[in-house]
Design a protein around this motif. Structure first.
Motif, PDB file in Angstrom:
ATOM      1  N   ASN A  15      -2.309   8.667  -3.257  1.00 53.60           N
ATOM      2  CA  ASN A  15      -2.552   7.354  -3.836  1.00 53.60           C
ATOM      3  C   ASN A  15      -2.805   7.422  -5.336  1.00 53.60           C
ATOM      4  OD1 ASN A  15      -2.349   5.293  -1.715  1.00 53.60           O
ATOM      5  ND2 ASN A  15      -3.831   6.607  -0.712  1.00 53.60           N
ATOM      6  N   ILE A  18       0.739   7.683  -6.862  1.00 56.56           N
ATOM      7  CA  ILE A  18       1.510   6.429  -6.870  1.00 56.56           C
ATOM      8  C   ILE A  18       0.835   5.357  -7.718  1.00 56.56           C
ATOM      9  CG2 ILE A  18       2.680   6.891  -4.696  1.00 56.56           C
ATOM     10  CD1 ILE A  18       0.854   4.830  -3.353  1.00 56.56           C
ATOM     11  N   ALA A  19      -0.486   5.412  -7.858  1.00 58.55           N
ATOM     12  CA  ALA A  19      -1.168   4.458  -8.742  1.00 58.55           C
ATOM     13  C   ALA A  19      -0.886   4.793 -10.204  1.00 58.55           C
ATOM     14  CB  ALA A  19      -2.672   4.472  -8.482  1.00 58.55           C
ATOM     15  N   ALA A  22       2.578   3.424 -11.371  1.00 53.22           N
ATOM     16  CA  ALA A  22       2.831   2.006 -11.091  1.00 53.22           C
ATOM     17  C   ALA A  22       3.882   1.429 -12.030  1.00 53.22           C
ATOM     18  CB  ALA A  22       1.533   1.212 -11.181  1.00 53.22           C
ATOM     19  N   GLU A  92      -1.333   2.221   5.668  1.00 52.94           N
ATOM     20  CA  GLU A  92      -0.658   2.342   4.374  1.00 52.94           C
ATOM     21  C   GLU A  92       0.827   2.627   4.547  1.00 52.94           C
ATOM     22  OE1 GLU A  92      -0.918   4.703   0.139  1.00 52.94           O
ATOM     23  OE2 GLU A  92      -2.693   4.553   1.394  1.00 52.94           O
ATOM     24  N   VAL A  95       2.435  -0.728   5.431  1.00 48.87           N
ATOM     25  CA  VAL A  95       2.248  -1.878   4.546  1.00 48.87           C
ATOM     26  C   VAL A  95       2.660  -1.613   3.097  1.00 48.87           C
ATOM     27  CG1 VAL A  95       0.501  -3.465   3.645  1.00 48.87           C
ATOM     28  CG2 VAL A  95       0.441  -2.792   6.040  1.00 48.87           C
ATOM     29  N   VAL A  96       2.416  -0.412   2.602  1.00 43.04           N
ATOM     30  CA  VAL A  96       2.649  -0.113   1.183  1.00 43.04           C
ATOM     31  C   VAL A  96       4.044   0.501   1.017  1.00 43.04           C
ATOM     32  CG1 VAL A  96       1.820   1.215  -0.798  1.00 43.04           C
ATOM     33  CG2 VAL A  96       0.181   0.229   0.821  1.00 43.04           C
ATOM     34  N   GLY A  97       4.850  -0.113   0.179  1.00 48.52           N
ATOM     35  CA  GLY A  97       6.221   0.347  -0.030  1.00 48.52           C
ATOM     36  C   GLY A  97       6.311   1.761  -0.573  1.00 48.52           C
ATOM     37  N   GLU A  98       5.404   2.129  -1.484  1.00 46.85           N
ATOM     38  CA  GLU A  98       5.436   3.470  -2.078  1.00 46.85           C
ATOM     39  C   GLU A  98       5.038   4.557  -1.082  1.00 46.85           C
ATOM     40  OE1 GLU A  98       3.900   0.872  -3.464  1.00 46.85           O
ATOM     41  OE2 GLU A  98       5.024   0.531  -5.308  1.00 46.85           O
ATOM     42  N   ALA A  99       4.477   4.167   0.055  1.00 44.35           N
ATOM     43  CA  ALA A  99       4.085   5.149   1.068  1.00 44.35           C
ATOM     44  C   ALA A  99       5.181   5.366   2.102  1.00 44.35           C
ATOM     45  CB  ALA A  99       2.799   4.700   1.759  1.00 44.35           C
TER      46      ALA A  99
END
Length: 133
Positions: A15, A18-19, A22, A92, A95-99
């Motif tokens: 995380n 990926i943060a 961004a 995650e 729900v989270v595209g980057e994951a």
């Protein structure tokens, strides 16, 4: 501190990467090369960022399985926290595209194996603690 599930570390590192990316619109950050070694055969072994994170996850999973062999009253807390970590991975991932990467999926599978191994070891060792006369 011994109750903190170690599989949370790769989750946090993933995380953080990926943060930090961004605003990055380039390619796959997990394909970033970290290391390249020429082997005796002449082939080149490469390690990418994603490979390194998976290797780190495997190391943490090993220590988590070692932790699950301890029998104590606190093992219930360990299992509960490992369950929360797996649920965080699963949510995650969905729900989270980057994951939605194979790196994150494999980390999630490791968290699931850690969870199942912890419960299996505890149940197995609890069965040995019970004796009938």
């Amino acid at each position: 501190m011994s109750h903190v599930p170690l599989m949370i570390v790769p989750f946090i590192l993933y995380n953080l990467v990926i943060a930090g990316l961004a605003g990055f619109s380039g390619g796959d950050p997990w394909a970033t090369g970290l290391l390249g070694v020429t082997m005796l055969s002449g082939g080149i072994w490469r390690m990418d960022l994603g490979d390194a994170l998976i290797a780190l996850g495997l190391i943490f999973m090993f220590f988590e399985i070692l932790k699950s062999t301890r029998t104590s009253n606190a093992s219930v807390l360990d299992h509960l926290l490992s369950t929360f970590v797996f649920i965080a991975y699963l949510v995650e991932f969905l729900v989270v595209g980057e994951a939605a990467t194979s790196v994150f999926f494999l980390l999630m599978v490791m968290a699931a194996i850690d969870l199942m191994a912890g419960f299996s070891v505890s149940i197995r060792s609890a069965g040995r603690d019970v004796s009938f006369n």
